[in-house]
Design an enzyme around this catalytic site. Structure first.
Site, mmCIF file in Angstrom:
data_model
loop_
_atom_site.group_PDB
_atom_site.id
_atom_site.type_symbol
_atom_site.label_atom_id
_atom_site.label_comp_id
_atom_site.label_asym_id
_atom_site.label_seq_id
_atom_site.Cartn_x
_atom_site.Cartn_y
_atom_site.Cartn_z
ATOM 1 N N MET A 5 -9.632 4.020 -1.410
ATOM 2 C CA MET A 5 -10.667 3.450 -0.537
ATOM 3 C C MET A 5 -10.152 3.584 0.884
ATOM 4 S SD MET A 5 -11.542 0.245 -2.989
ATOM 5 C CE MET A 5 -10.036 0.484 -3.930
ATOM 6 N N ASP A 55 -16.430 0.251 -12.049
ATOM 7 C CA ASP A 55 -15.366 -0.554 -11.447
ATOM 8 C C ASP A 55 -15.944 -1.754 -10.715
ATOM 9 O OD1 ASP A 55 -13.112 -1.466 -10.143
ATOM 10 O OD2 ASP A 55 -12.816 0.330 -8.920
ATOM 11 N N MET A 92 -6.278 0.595 -0.400
ATOM 12 C CA MET A 92 -7.240 0.202 0.645
ATOM 13 C C MET A 92 -6.584 0.279 2.011
ATOM 14 S SD MET A 92 -8.745 -3.180 -1.178
ATOM 15 C CE MET A 92 -9.271 -3.174 -2.900
ATOM 16 N N MET A 100 -19.104 2.322 -8.319
ATOM 17 C CA MET A 100 -18.695 0.953 -7.972
ATOM 18 C C MET A 100 -19.796 -0.021 -8.383
ATOM 19 S SD MET A 100 -15.673 1.066 -6.829
ATOM 20 C CE MET A 100 -15.607 -0.704 -6.519
#
Ligand code: DX5
Ligand code: ZN
Length: 230
Positions: free
Chosen positions: A73, A181, A42, A142
């Site tokens: 991400m 996820d 991230m 997601m």
């Protein structure tokens, strides 16, 4: 033999591991049923959190032969594909929403010798994936807003899994894996599998508490699902 034919794989997310003992935690994950190691990267820009990056992956690569499933991400991941490949990623997953040129980014992942995967946020329609379906080995849906572990599974994901499986079948691409996820545990795993997902990310429900017990519970659910499918 399962009807869909895509092997079910458990992908524990190390975001929920104890980073003070990372190599031990990864070894324990393997001992307790991990097929892939899900690594959440991230950047504090695409998502409102910062996690880990290239040096961590390079280090843990020396301690594990699990398939590294690297979930990026980050904005414009094309800038870092070669670095993640070099650090030891096996699968590199990028967000459709984060790429200026998604097809070019996926091409770059394959050129770097990795398996290419694409992810979408809960609010993104799976139809955006249609133009790149033949370029990926996995789609990551997601089931929470990306950025943090320990969130609650969004039930709308189940319809999205079914729609994605239908879209893949319509293109003759049923061999593509569908990974889900966020917020998955032994309690909702069966419905996620039944909807058509076959790669299951689990952070909190795998690493927190007794990992051996968690692994046993998860494998028991998968075993029962596979028995019912026969
Ligand atoms: C969230 C991450 C997930 C997360 C899953 O942005 O992509 O991989 O770690 O954690 P749990 O299973 O705790 O929801
Ligand atoms: Zn993830």
């Amino acid at each position: 033999m399962r009807k869909s034919g895509n092997k079910i794989r458990i992908a524990p997310s190390i975001l929920a591991a104890d980073f003070g003992y990372l190599a031990d935690q990864i070894a324990a994950a393997k001992d307790n049923g991990a097929d892939y190691l899900h690594i959440d990267v991230m950047d504090g820009a695409f998502v409102p959190n910062i996690s880990m990056g290239i040096p961590v992956i390079r280090s843990i690569r020396n301690y594990s032969d699990l398939v590294f499933d690297v979930h990026l991400m980050i904005r414009e991941p094309i800038r870092y594909i070669d670095d993640f490949a070099d650090a030891g990623a096996d699968i590199i997953c990028v967000h459709a929403e984060a790429c200026g040129d998604l097809a070019e980014t996926l091409g770059k992942i394959r050129e770097a010798g990795c398996r290419a995967a694409v992810s979408i946020r809960p609010g993104t329609d799976s139809a955006v994936l249609e133009p790149v379906l033949d370029q990926v080995s996995m789609i990551l849906l997601m089931s929470v807003e990306p950025g943090f572990g320990g969130q609650k599974f969004l039930p709308g994901t189940l319809d999205k899994i079914r729609a994605t499986r239908n879209m893949l079948a319509a293109h003759g691409l049923s061999g593509v894996d569908v990974e889900v996820d966020g917020g998955i545990d032994a309690g909702n795993l069966t419905e996620v599998l039944r909807a058509g997902a076959n790669v299951i990310v689990m952070g909190t429900s795998f690493f927190r508490g007794d990992m051996a017990e968690n692994g046993r519970k998860i494998r028991a659910v998968i075993q029962e699902f596979e028995n019912n499918e026969e």
